[in-house]
Design a protein around this motif. Structure first.
Motif, short mmCIF file in Angstrom:
data_model
loop_
_atom_site.label_atom_id
_atom_site.label_comp_id
_atom_site.label_asym_id
_atom_site.label_seq_id
_atom_site.Cartn_x
_atom_site.Cartn_y
_atom_site.Cartn_z
N PRO A 36 0.59 -1.34 0.02
CA PRO A 36 -0.20 -0.37 -0.16
C PRO A 36 0.96 1.26 0.30
O PRO A 36 0.79 2.17 -1.27
CB PRO A 36 -0.72 0.03 1.45
CG PRO A 36 -1.35 -1.00 1.54
CD PRO A 36 0.44 -1.92 0.92
N GLY A 37 1.38 1.34 -0.02
CA GLY A 37 3.23 2.47 0.63
C GLY A 37 3.52 2.73 -0.79
O GLY A 37 3.56 3.25 -1.18
N ARG A 40 1.40 4.02 -3.63
CA ARG A 40 0.50 5.41 -2.82
C ARG A 40 1.78 6.36 -3.28
O ARG A 40 1.89 7.04 -3.83
CB ARG A 40 0.65 6.36 -0.91
CG ARG A 40 0.47 7.60 -0.73
CD ARG A 40 0.47 7.56 0.01
NE ARG A 40 0.73 8.99 0.88
CZ ARG A 40 0.01 10.00 1.37
NH1 ARG A 40 -1.91 8.82 0.79
NH2 ARG A 40 -0.11 11.35 1.76
N LEU A 159 -7.01 4.01 -6.10
CA LEU A 159 -6.27 3.92 -4.75
C LEU A 159 -6.80 4.21 -3.25
O LEU A 159 -8.51 5.02 -3.63
CB LEU A 159 -4.37 4.85 -4.53
CG LEU A 159 -3.77 4.92 -5.58
CD1 LEU A 159 -2.83 6.02 -5.75
CD2 LEU A 159 -3.50 3.37 -5.28
N ARG A 160 -7.44 3.29 -2.06
CA ARG A 160 -7.62 3.59 -1.28
C ARG A 160 -7.40 5.16 0.13
O ARG A 160 -7.86 5.56 0.39
CB ARG A 160 -8.29 2.47 -0.13
CG ARG A 160 -9.08 1.70 -0.77
CD ARG A 160 -9.16 0.64 0.35
NE ARG A 160 -8.04 -0.14 0.99
CZ ARG A 160 -7.47 -1.06 1.53
NH1 ARG A 160 -9.00 -1.75 1.38
NH2 ARG A 160 -6.60 -1.66 1.98
N ASP A 161 -5.55 4.92 -0.13
CA ASP A 161 -4.84 5.90 0.80
C ASP A 161 -4.31 7.05 -0.65
O ASP A 161 -2.76 6.48 -0.83
CB ASP A 161 -4.00 5.20 1.40
CG ASP A 161 -2.69 6.23 2.06
OD1 ASP A 161 -3.61 7.18 3.01
OD2 ASP A 161 -2.29 5.71 2.65
#
Length: 185
Positions: A36-37, A40, A159-161
């Protein structure tokens, strides 16, 4: 008598199946934590690159207007193929790219007399580019003939974040800059 005397028998070098399985499990866990990072970061870099390309096109157009001593326009590309065409002065979506051209008759759209200076292809990994104008024209003195404007580069919606959007502001003098805290002053 043993087949292999103790002095000559040695364990073969390498990993056991259990050791390999443990290492693969640790790598899989680290990949799940880092993914996830990483996405982003990739999205933030895409936004930064797209806004930098747009600002470079605006600076190039302004410099060409000063150099040529005539109007130069940057406009939002119309979707579709060749020949390059502008969406129109009221268009607000720049994700299909942009066109920089010498605008001799100051109509704001490329024609047979216009000299194309640059063509930006459609943006990849973009959530859209919303602008207050569909074109920006620069005079021979380098000033923007259109009032000050701004362009909001959004990350892809998958993307969620997601990283925050990037705002590019263009002053009446024709100078582009990145907005502080996402707003043009």
């Amino acid at each position: 008598m043993p087949v292999c005397p103790a002095a000559r028998c040695r364990r073969a070098p390498g990993f056991t199946l259990i050791e390999l399985a443990v290492v693969l499990a640790i790598v899989a866990i680290l990949a799940c934590v880092a993914a996830p990072g990483m996405s982003r970061t990739v999205a933030a870099r895409a936004l930064a690159a797209q806004s930098a390309q747009f600002m470079a096109a605006l600076r190039f157009a302004r410099a060409q207007a000063l150099l040529r001593g005539s109007a130069v326009t940057v406009c939002a590309s119309a979707p579709g193929g060749p020949p390059p065409a502008c969406q129109g002065a009221r268009a607000a979506d720049w994700r299909d790219g942009w066109i920089v051209f010498a605008d001799r008759d100051r109509r704001g759209v490329p024609d047979d007399r216009s000299f194309l200076l640059r063509v930006q292809p459609p943006l990849q990994r973009s959530g859209g580019v919303a602008g207050t104008r569909g074109s920006i024209s620069f005079t021979a003195a380098g000033y923007s003939t259109d009032a000050s404007s701004h362009y909001l580069f959004r990350p892809a919606a998958t993307l969620r974040d997601a990283p925050p959007p990037v705002m590019v502001c263009v002053s009446k003098q024709g100078r582009p800059r990145l907005a502080d805290r996402g707003a043009c002053a």
